[in-house]
Design an enzyme around this catalytic site. Structure first.
Site, PDB file in Angstrom:
ATOM      1  N   ASP A  40      -9.851   3.835  -8.911  1.00 32.59           N
ATOM      2  CA  ASP A  40     -10.385   5.047  -8.276  1.00 32.59           C
ATOM      3  C   ASP A  40     -11.542   4.624  -7.376  1.00 32.59           C
ATOM      4  O   ASP A  40     -11.560   3.504  -6.875  1.00 32.59           O
ATOM      5  CB  ASP A  40     -10.815   6.059  -9.337  1.00 32.59           C
ATOM      6  CG  ASP A  40     -10.658   7.507  -8.864  1.00 32.59           C
ATOM      7  OD1 ASP A  40     -11.249   7.842  -7.824  1.00 32.59           O
ATOM      8  OD2 ASP A  40      -9.950   8.291  -9.524  1.00 32.59           O
ATOM      9  N   HIS A  94     -10.386   3.282  -4.302  1.00 33.65           N
ATOM     10  CA  HIS A  94     -10.339   4.404  -3.369  1.00 33.65           C
ATOM     11  C   HIS A  94     -11.497   4.413  -2.394  1.00 33.65           C
ATOM     12  O   HIS A  94     -11.684   5.378  -1.659  1.00 33.65           O
ATOM     13  CB  HIS A  94     -10.303   5.724  -4.140  1.00 33.65           C
ATOM     14  CG  HIS A  94      -9.025   5.942  -4.881  1.00 33.65           C
ATOM     15  ND1 HIS A  94      -8.740   7.113  -5.553  1.00 33.65           N
ATOM     16  CD2 HIS A  94      -7.945   5.144  -5.067  1.00 33.65           C
ATOM     17  CE1 HIS A  94      -7.532   7.013  -6.128  1.00 33.65           C
ATOM     18  NE2 HIS A  94      -7.048   5.830  -5.852  1.00 33.65           N
TER      19      HIS A  94
END
Length: 494
Positions: free
Chosen positions: A297, A320
């Site tokens: 993430d 991310h």
């Protein structure tokens, strides 16, 4: 003959004792792995190749030291040790008695010192060492090198502790993979709470063993824990350690003031869900630098209540990217200001630098600078998304209320992308204002169409201070916002 290392790093040389940690100038250790034992609960043993320089008899040479790499069960208080050499049973018994006497002596001495070693193999050892250290200002809790501790969820708590306590992590701490220690679900595994002047440092490892949750078929609780959390603390430092394979976020700071994070490593598979690297919430005066972050993430996530954040010299990927948000979920207020992110390298990430807000929230994001950002094979290097929806897009309703986004600066951002260079999707009712871009040079990888995948803007107002690659012709000329954004202290409102 050589004897095993005791918990404080003392080794036996010949008939005498040579004192000091393995890293001392006189004794250098080179670990090598031996085969795993038959017992499935055993961890791999290690043989340390020691070079002793100048013994009592003036000899130099190389010897092999059998030393255990212990698997410690914090639930049952048992340990299993694999040795790589055979010993006479009588000699083992004598050495065990000597070691037990030395540990007992250390327990007595612990109360008189500022350094408290974990010398037992249960969760109670951590609790006891912390309780003792808590009473002494500037004390140190030591998790020794060469040992692996299986530790149930635990909170090291103030506020009655003395200040400036250090937690020296040189060994390895692992999380339980059975459901029983977690009950119906916990938000964190290791927590430091309500402390002033707390430091975690060393070369050790915190392993959340997150695959027990990622690949779970209903055996583990649905609530996944953060590996290491600091709450309500001041003057917090984390350095040198490795945090890996957390079930959820790896390192979180919540309601903290004065945080320093540097020289750390965070690692989790790219497809591990919601495994943010570093998560900041309601925290101020934070500096993060010289960190290698790879996760499933956001490498760094900045949430509401954060201000005066300085992030630099970061390697991020996979993951991310570096994100502010998502803010305003559930029609809540979000306030973020004075953030600097610079000298960052991102590779193989979903986004580069991103601001994301939910519809329906309120508050403001302002005074943000992203500079000297290098990207490699990043899908969308520059993004503002005020229509963020983590769930099914069809279930997210349109809303006129929004978190105001203004005063965002992008300087010296270059590299390669795979989807589009820039994506500004701003609120219909509260457009993004005061966007500034300079020295942007982003090129698609050869397999992607440059013309169709360059940039996208919606309700975005700002200024191009230099020529950009690709040309960003969708940005509308800067204008003053029709909505006044005010702030006072840590609060903000529209």
């Amino acid at each position: 003959m050589w004897g095993p290392i005791d918990p404080i790093g003392t080794i036996r040389v010949g008939k005498g004792w040579a004192y000091g940690p393995i890293s001392s100038p006189r004794i250098r250790a080179y670990p090598r792995t031996i085969n795993k034992g038959r017992n499935e609960n055993c961890f791999i043993g290690r043989a340390l190749q020691l070079r002793v320089e100048g013994s009592r008899r003036g000899r130099k040479g190389t010897e092999k030291l059998p030393t255990p790499d212990s698997h410690v069960d914090g639930e049952k208080g048992t340990k299993t040790i694999v040795y790589n050499t055979k010993r006479d049973s009588r000699k083992r018994g004598d050495e065990k008695k000597k070691k037990e006497k030395k540990i007992e002596k250390l327990k007595k001495d612990n109360s008189k010192k500022k350094e408290f070693h974990i010398i037992d193999y249960t969760i109670r050892a951590f609790e006891a060492a912390w309780a003792a250290a808590c009473k002494v200002e500037g004390s140190t809790v030591v998790v020794p090198y060469g040992f692996v501790f299986l530790v149930k969820p635990i909170t090291f708590s103030g506020p009655n502790c003395q200040s400036n306590i250090q937690f020296q992590l040189d060994g390895k701490i692992i999380a339980p993979t059975s459901s029983q220690p977690w009950g119906s679900g916990l938000l964190q595994w290791l927590q430091f709470k309500n402390l002033k002047g707390i430091t975690i440092f060393g070369k050790g490892v915190i392993d959340g063993q997150g695959s027990a949750w990622w690949n779970d078929c209903g055996r583990m609780p649905s609530t996944k824990p953060t590996a290491l959390r600091f709450y309500g603390s001041k003057a917090v430092t984390v350095s040198g350690i490795t945090i890996q394979n957390s079930a959820r976020t790896h390192l979180k700071f919540d309601n903290c003031i004065g945080v320093q994070v540097f020289d750390i490593r965070i690692s989790a598979p790219a497809d591990s869900p919601n495994t943010d690297g570093i998560h900041l919430q309601n925290s101020q005066d934070v500096t993060i630098y010289r960190a290698n972050l790879a996760c499933g993430d956001d490498c760094i996530s900045i949430q509401t209540g954060c201000s005066n954040i300085y992030i630099h010299n970061i390697n991020c990927g996979p993951g991310h990217g570096i994100s502010i948000g998502a803010l305003g979920a559930g029609k809540t207020k979000a306030c973020v200001s004075n953030i600097i992110v610079q000298d960052v390298t991102l590779h193989n990430t979903l986004t580069g630098v991103r601001i994301k807000t939910w519809q329906g929230g309120y508050g403001s994001v302002q005074g943000i600078t992203f500079s000297n950002i290098q990207v490699y094979e990043v899908e969308i290097p520059i993004m503002i998304d005020q229509f963020y929806c983590a769930s099914d897009k069809s279930k997210c309703r349109n809303d006129t209320s929004a978190v105001a986004v203004s005063g965002i600066n992008y300087v010296n951002i270059w590299g390669t992308y795979t989807v589009k260079a820039l994506h500004f999707a701003c609120s219909n009712s509260l457009p993004c204002t005061g966007l500034s871009l300079a020295n942007i040079e982003l090129t698609p990888l050869p397999s992607y169409n440059f013309e169709l995948r360059s940039s996208f803007c919606w309700k975005a107002y700002g200024t191009l201070r230099t020529r950009t690659v690709p040309p960003i012709d969708c940005l509308m000329p800067s204008k003053l916002s029709s909505t006044r954004v005010q702030s006072y202290g840590n609060s903000c409102w529209i």
